[in-house]
Write a protein that holds these residues in place. Structure first.
Motif, PDB file in Angstrom:
ATOM      1  N   GLY A   7      29.878  32.804  38.099  1.00 60.42           N
ATOM      2  CA  GLY A   7      28.921  31.718  38.257  1.00 60.42           C
ATOM      3  C   GLY A   7      27.483  32.166  38.205  1.00 60.42           C
ATOM      4  N   ASP A   8      26.596  31.222  38.393  1.00 62.42           N
ATOM      5  CA  ASP A   8      25.170  31.519  38.435  1.00 62.42           C
ATOM      6  C   ASP A   8      24.864  32.362  39.660  1.00 62.42           C
ATOM      7  OD1 ASP A   8      24.784  30.023  36.177  1.00 62.42           O
ATOM      8  OD2 ASP A   8      24.291  28.190  37.273  1.00 62.42           O
ATOM      9  N   GLY A   9      23.785  33.081  39.606  1.00 60.66           N
ATOM     10  CA  GLY A   9      23.400  33.940  40.720  1.00 60.66           C
ATOM     11  C   GLY A   9      23.857  35.357  40.480  1.00 60.66           C
ATOM     12  N   TYR A  10      23.367  36.249  41.293  1.00 59.01           N
ATOM     13  CA  TYR A  10      23.619  37.669  41.132  1.00 59.01           C
ATOM     14  C   TYR A  10      25.064  38.038  41.404  1.00 59.01           C
ATOM     15  CZ  TYR A  10      23.469  42.604  42.401  1.00 59.01           C
ATOM     16  OH  TYR A  10      23.725  43.927  42.502  1.00 59.01           O
ATOM     17  N   GLY A  11      25.695  37.360  42.331  1.00 58.96           N
ATOM     18  CA  GLY A  11      27.017  37.773  42.794  1.00 58.96           C
ATOM     19  C   GLY A  11      26.838  38.447  44.125  1.00 58.96           C
ATOM     20  N   GLY A  12      26.466  39.709  44.122  1.00 57.51           N
ATOM     21  CA  GLY A  12      26.108  40.434  45.320  1.00 57.51           C
ATOM     22  C   GLY A  12      27.096  40.338  46.458  1.00 57.51           C
ATOM     23  N   MET A  13      28.389  40.358  46.190  1.00 60.41           N
ATOM     24  CA  MET A  13      29.390  40.252  47.233  1.00 60.41           C
ATOM     25  C   MET A  13      29.822  41.654  47.658  1.00 60.41           C
ATOM     26  SD  MET A  13      29.212  37.045  47.290  1.00 60.41           S
ATOM     27  CE  MET A  13      30.400  36.597  48.518  1.00 60.41           C
ATOM     28  N   ALA A  64      23.832  34.510  46.269  1.00 59.55           N
ATOM     29  CA  ALA A  64      25.260  34.673  46.010  1.00 59.55           C
ATOM     30  C   ALA A  64      25.723  33.629  45.002  1.00 59.55           C
ATOM     31  CB  ALA A  64      26.055  34.537  47.302  1.00 59.55           C
ATOM     32  N   GLY A  65      26.605  34.024  44.144  1.00 60.84           N
ATOM     33  CA  GLY A  65      27.219  33.114  43.189  1.00 60.84           C
ATOM     34  C   GLY A  65      28.707  33.397  43.142  1.00 60.84           C
ATOM     35  N   ASP A  66      29.474  32.529  42.508  1.00 63.23           N
ATOM     36  CA  ASP A  66      30.903  32.774  42.389  1.00 63.23           C
ATOM     37  C   ASP A  66      31.150  34.027  41.575  1.00 63.23           C
ATOM     38  OD1 ASP A  66      31.764  30.610  43.859  1.00 63.23           O
ATOM     39  OD2 ASP A  66      31.843  29.280  42.118  1.00 63.23           O
ATOM     40  N   VAL A  67      32.132  34.810  42.011  1.00 60.36           N
ATOM     41  CA  VAL A  67      32.521  35.978  41.248  1.00 60.36           C
ATOM     42  C   VAL A  67      33.357  35.534  40.054  1.00 60.36           C
ATOM     43  CG1 VAL A  67      32.460  37.523  43.245  1.00 60.36           C
ATOM     44  CG2 VAL A  67      34.617  36.411  42.605  1.00 60.36           C
ATOM     45  N   GLY A  68      33.412  36.385  39.043  1.00 58.98           N
ATOM     46  CA  GLY A  68      34.305  36.162  37.921  1.00 58.98           C
ATOM     47  C   GLY A  68      35.622  36.861  38.194  1.00 58.98           C
ATOM     48  N   LEU A  69      36.722  36.262  37.769  1.00 54.47           N
ATOM     49  CA  LEU A  69      38.047  36.859  37.962  1.00 54.47           C
ATOM     50  C   LEU A  69      38.741  36.992  36.613  1.00 54.47           C
ATOM     51  CD1 LEU A  69      39.296  34.779  41.040  1.00 54.47           C
ATOM     52  CD2 LEU A  69      38.197  37.030  41.050  1.00 54.47           C
ATOM     53  N   TRP A  70      39.177  38.209  36.289  1.00 52.03           N
ATOM     54  CA  TRP A  70      39.933  38.504  35.071  1.00 52.03           C
ATOM     55  C   TRP A  70      41.202  39.224  35.472  1.00 52.03           C
ATOM     56  CZ3 TRP A  70      38.780  37.559  29.911  1.00 52.03           C
ATOM     57  CH2 TRP A  70      37.530  36.972  29.675  1.00 52.03           C
ATOM     58  N   ALA A  71      42.332  38.828  34.917  1.00 53.09           N
ATOM     59  CA  ALA A  71      43.615  39.461  35.232  1.00 53.09           C
ATOM     60  C   ALA A  71      44.139  40.205  34.011  1.00 53.09           C
ATOM     61  CB  ALA A  71      44.629  38.401  35.653  1.00 53.09           C
ATOM     62  N   ALA A  72      44.742  41.377  34.262  1.00 53.71           N
ATOM     63  CA  ALA A  72      45.372  42.152  33.191  1.00 53.71           C
ATOM     64  C   ALA A  72      46.477  43.014  33.792  1.00 53.71           C
ATOM     65  CB  ALA A  72      44.356  43.039  32.487  1.00 53.71           C
ATOM     66  N   TRP A  73      47.537  43.195  33.032  1.00 49.75           N
ATOM     67  CA  TRP A  73      48.609  44.110  33.419  1.00 49.75           C
ATOM     68  C   TRP A  73      48.267  45.471  32.852  1.00 49.75           C
ATOM     69  CZ3 TRP A  73      52.038  42.667  36.958  1.00 49.75           C
ATOM     70  CH2 TRP A  73      52.206  41.296  37.176  1.00 49.75           C
ATOM     71  N   VAL A  74      48.369  46.517  33.672  1.00 52.22           N
ATOM     72  CA  VAL A  74      48.044  47.880  33.246  1.00 52.22           C
ATOM     73  C   VAL A  74      49.209  48.808  33.561  1.00 52.22           C
ATOM     74  CG1 VAL A  74      45.550  47.530  33.538  1.00 52.22           C
ATOM     75  CG2 VAL A  74      46.892  48.472  35.435  1.00 52.22           C
ATOM     76  N   SER A  81      40.069  42.040  37.989  1.00 51.24           N
ATOM     77  CA  SER A  81      38.669  42.464  37.974  1.00 51.24           C
ATOM     78  C   SER A  81      37.846  41.399  38.656  1.00 51.24           C
ATOM     79  CB  SER A  81      38.179  42.663  36.536  1.00 51.24           C
ATOM     80  OG  SER A  81      38.884  43.714  35.932  1.00 51.24           O
ATOM     81  N   ILE A  82      37.006  41.825  39.597  1.00 52.54           N
ATOM     82  CA  ILE A  82      36.175  40.906  40.373  1.00 52.54           C
ATOM     83  C   ILE A  82      34.730  41.187  40.006  1.00 52.54           C
ATOM     84  CG2 ILE A  82      35.572  40.103  42.678  1.00 52.54           C
ATOM     85  CD1 ILE A  82      38.351  41.170  43.591  1.00 52.54           C
ATOM     86  N   ILE A  83      34.175  40.363  39.092  1.00 55.30           N
ATOM     87  CA  ILE A  83      32.817  40.537  38.586  1.00 55.30           C
ATOM     88  C   ILE A  83      31.853  39.917  39.592  1.00 55.30           C
ATOM     89  CG2 ILE A  83      31.286  40.232  36.618  1.00 55.30           C
ATOM     90  CD1 ILE A  83      34.260  41.503  36.069  1.00 55.30           C
ATOM     91  N   GLY A  84      30.913  40.717  40.084  1.00 54.29           N
ATOM     92  CA  GLY A  84      29.960  40.243  41.078  1.00 54.29           C
ATOM     93  C   GLY A  84      30.194  40.874  42.442  1.00 54.29           C
ATOM     94  N   ALA A  85      31.207  41.743  42.546  1.00 54.06           N
ATOM     95  CA  ALA A  85      31.427  42.507  43.775  1.00 54.06           C
ATOM     96  C   ALA A  85      30.570  43.765  43.682  1.00 54.06           C
ATOM     97  CB  ALA A  85      32.897  42.882  43.909  1.00 54.06           C
TER      98      ALA A  85
END
Length: 184
Positions: free
Chosen positions: A50-56, A84-94, A116-120
């Motif tokens: 989401g908008d904002g830095y994330g900064g979690m 703070a903004g919503d983090v991005g979430l991406w899932a992948a099998w590794v 993956s937690i984008i913004g942490a």
């Protein structure tokens, strides 16, 4: 060096290492009601950053057995003086878990889902890797949260077999929640 975070079940909870006790893991509901389970082989974007830095900042990692699923919860606090903004979430099998430098990190389970937690953001003084054993070993064997540079973190969940899952975020405090269906 791995730091063990709190482990809780639906019948009780332990305090998190950095914050006051929050809602029991099984009592957390998504903002929009219960999110749908994704197919076991789903990979891709779950939530757009989401908008904002994330900064979690990482606060705690918990796991629990709930009604029909096992849950992993990563709790965050906001970085001081940042929007703070919503983090991005991406899932992948590794196939394996590695550090940013490419060093292999052991993780129990034959299947590994990385969220993956984008913004942490890196939490100074916490050691960078946090782990918790699966509450029953079916389907979760182990979960690890890895703090990474560049404004992201990785939640690695080792499973005994792929399972349908869902991932969502909730506020107050900010948490990333991942549920895995218990095989019947």
């Amino acid at each position: 060096m791995a730091l063990l975070a709190s482990v809780s079940s639906c019948t009780g909870s332990s305090p998190t290492p950095f914050a006051e006790p929050s809602v029991a893991p099984c009592d957390i509901a998504s903002v929009d009601g219960e999110a749908d389970f994704l197919p076991p082989d789903f990979q891709g974007e779950i939530q757009h950053h989401g908008d904002g830095y994330g900064g979690m900042l990482f606060e705690s990692l918990e796991s629990a057995v709930c009604d029909g699923f096992e849950r992993v919860v990563v709790e965050f606090s906001s970085y001081p003086d940042e929007e703070a903004g919503d983090v991005g979430l991406w899932a992948a099998w590794v196939d394996k878990v590695t550090t940013e430098g490419g060093e292999a990190i052991p993780l129990d389970g034959s299947q590994i889902l990385v969220l993956s937690i984008i913004g942490a953001t890196w939490q100074p003084g916490t050691g960078g890797v946090h782990g918790v054993s699966g509450p029953t070993g079916n389907p979760i064997a182990e979960a690890q949260f890895h703090e990474q540079s560049g404004g992201s973190g990785g939640l690695y969940v080792g499973l005994f077999e792929q399972a349908g899952y869902r991932a969502f975020t909730v506020d107050d405090p900010y948490r990333v929640v991942v549920d895995f269906r218990i095989p019947s």
